[in-house]
Enzyme design. Structure first.
Site, PDB file in Angstrom:
ATOM      1  N   THR A 161       0.808  -1.170   0.172  1.00 41.32           N
ATOM      2  CA  THR A 161       0.101   0.056   0.058  1.00 41.32           C
ATOM      3  C   THR A 161       1.009   1.184  -0.001  1.00 41.32           C
ATOM      4  OG1 THR A 161      -1.877  -1.132   1.261  1.00 41.32           O
ATOM      5  CG2 THR A 161      -1.731   1.354   1.176  1.00 41.32           C
ATOM      6  N   ALA A 191      -7.470   3.626  -5.239  1.00 41.22           N
ATOM      7  CA  ALA A 191      -8.514   2.927  -5.047  1.00 41.22           C
ATOM      8  C   ALA A 191      -8.280   2.070  -3.769  1.00 41.22           C
ATOM      9  CB  ALA A 191      -8.686   1.703  -6.104  1.00 41.22           C
ATOM     10  N   LYS A 192      -6.964   1.554  -3.313  1.00 45.10           N
ATOM     11  CA  LYS A 192      -6.718   0.997  -2.112  1.00 45.10           C
ATOM     12  C   LYS A 192      -6.791   2.021  -1.121  1.00 45.10           C
ATOM     13  CE  LYS A 192      -5.100  -1.855   1.003  1.00 45.10           C
ATOM     14  NZ  LYS A 192      -4.213  -2.386   0.858  1.00 45.10           N
ATOM     15  N   LEU A 193      -6.265   3.410  -1.197  1.00 48.39           N
ATOM     16  CA  LEU A 193      -6.455   4.478  -0.122  1.00 48.39           C
ATOM     17  C   LEU A 193      -7.904   4.665   0.222  1.00 48.39           C
ATOM     18  CD1 LEU A 193      -3.433   6.505  -1.088  1.00 48.39           C
ATOM     19  CD2 LEU A 193      -3.501   4.839   0.755  1.00 48.39           C
TER      20      LEU A 193
END
Length: 285
Positions: free
Chosen positions: A97, A171-173
């Site tokens: 991440t 998108a991950k954050l």
């Protein structure tokens, strides 16, 4: 079958690498602490002494580490970085991440060396990783994604391609920010319910029948009520991700900033290594 190098055998990486090995892929592993590689050596993986050595024969090099700094070190450190060992045509995949700026910088370094980098952070914690139920959020070259997508199936129930480099990080954050915000909200509300002496479980059961209840709420509230804070997604990593969210924002983000402050306070109270739901302890007498 593609040869894989997997670099970073922490809580998530070790599970992801094992799934690849179980799926039959020829696997070379590296980890900063050599002890983490011993179990892999016993079941047929090759152990390398450096990221560059691990990458030499690999068709795909995969990295899963803590943050921007660790990722850049593993990929591009002078002499022993993985980029130094990768053969022509091999694909680099980073599942850490990372910040948006961090992954774009990494992609630029890869491009300068003629290497295609895919960002492929995953949604899911240790148990989903163990059960191959992660979700990949992939950014980068679409043709490269199509080549490596079959590999992702060893670890994931879905692989979502979201666009150019930086899209996967965003998108991950966004995913982790929504999770962290919900965790802080439930921590406060459970504290409120306890303060008023009601049956917390019965009240939450009633709330769960309404339209506001999201699927993740069962996990968040049950671990808070049961006081089960064994780390799945530690407080300190959630706080790090909120920092990356703020860095990526084009405007003030008061909700995210408030949630990050809660996680920082939990770290100050000594809860940094516990599960994100340990923020509930801040609201208990």
């Amino acid at each position: 079958m593609q040869k894989i190098a997997f670099l970073g055998l922490g809580a998530m990486g070790s599970r992801m690498a094992k799934n690849l090995l179980d799926a039959g892929y020829p696997l070379t592993v590296w980890n900063r602490s050599k002890a983490a590689t011993e179990a892999f050596a016993k079941v047929g993986a090759t152990v390398a002494d450096s990221p560059a050595e691990a990458a030499k024969e690999a068709d795909v090099v995969m990295v899963m580490v803590r943050d921007d700094d660790a990722s850049m070190e593993v990929w591009s450190a002078p002499e022993h970085g993985a980029f130094n060992g990768m053969k022509q045509g091999a694909i680099a995949v980073d599942s850490s991440t990372l910040s948006v700026a961090g992954v774009k910088k990494l992609a630029d370094v890869a491009k300068q060396r003629g290497i295609t980098l895919l960002e492929a952070p995953v949604s899911g914690t240790r148990k989903p990783a163990e059960n191959a139920q992660l979700v990949y959020l992939v950014g980068g070259d679409k043709a490269a994604f199509d080549k490596v997508e079959p590999l992702f199936r060893a670890n994931a129930k879905a692989s979502e391609y979201v666009g150019d480099i930086g899209s996967g990080a965003l998108a991950k954050l966004a995913t982790n920010a929504m999770l962290g915000i919900q965790a802080t909200a439930f921590a406060e509300l459970i504290g409120m319910l306890k303060h008023n002496g009601v049956d917390v479980e019965q009240t939450l059961k009633a709330v769960s029948a309404t339209t506001v209840w999201a699927p993740i709420a069962n996990y968040l509230t049950s671990t808070m009520v049961e006081q089960n804070f064994a780390p799945q997604f530690p407080v300190e990593l959630v706080e790090k991700d909120f920092r990356y969210v703020e860095q990526a924002a084009g405007a003030d983000m008061p909700v995210s900033k408030a949630a990050r402050a809660v996680f920082r306070k939990a770290m100050e109270q000594g809860f940094g290594g516990e599960n994100l739901t340990a923020v509930a302890k801040l609201y208990q007498k």
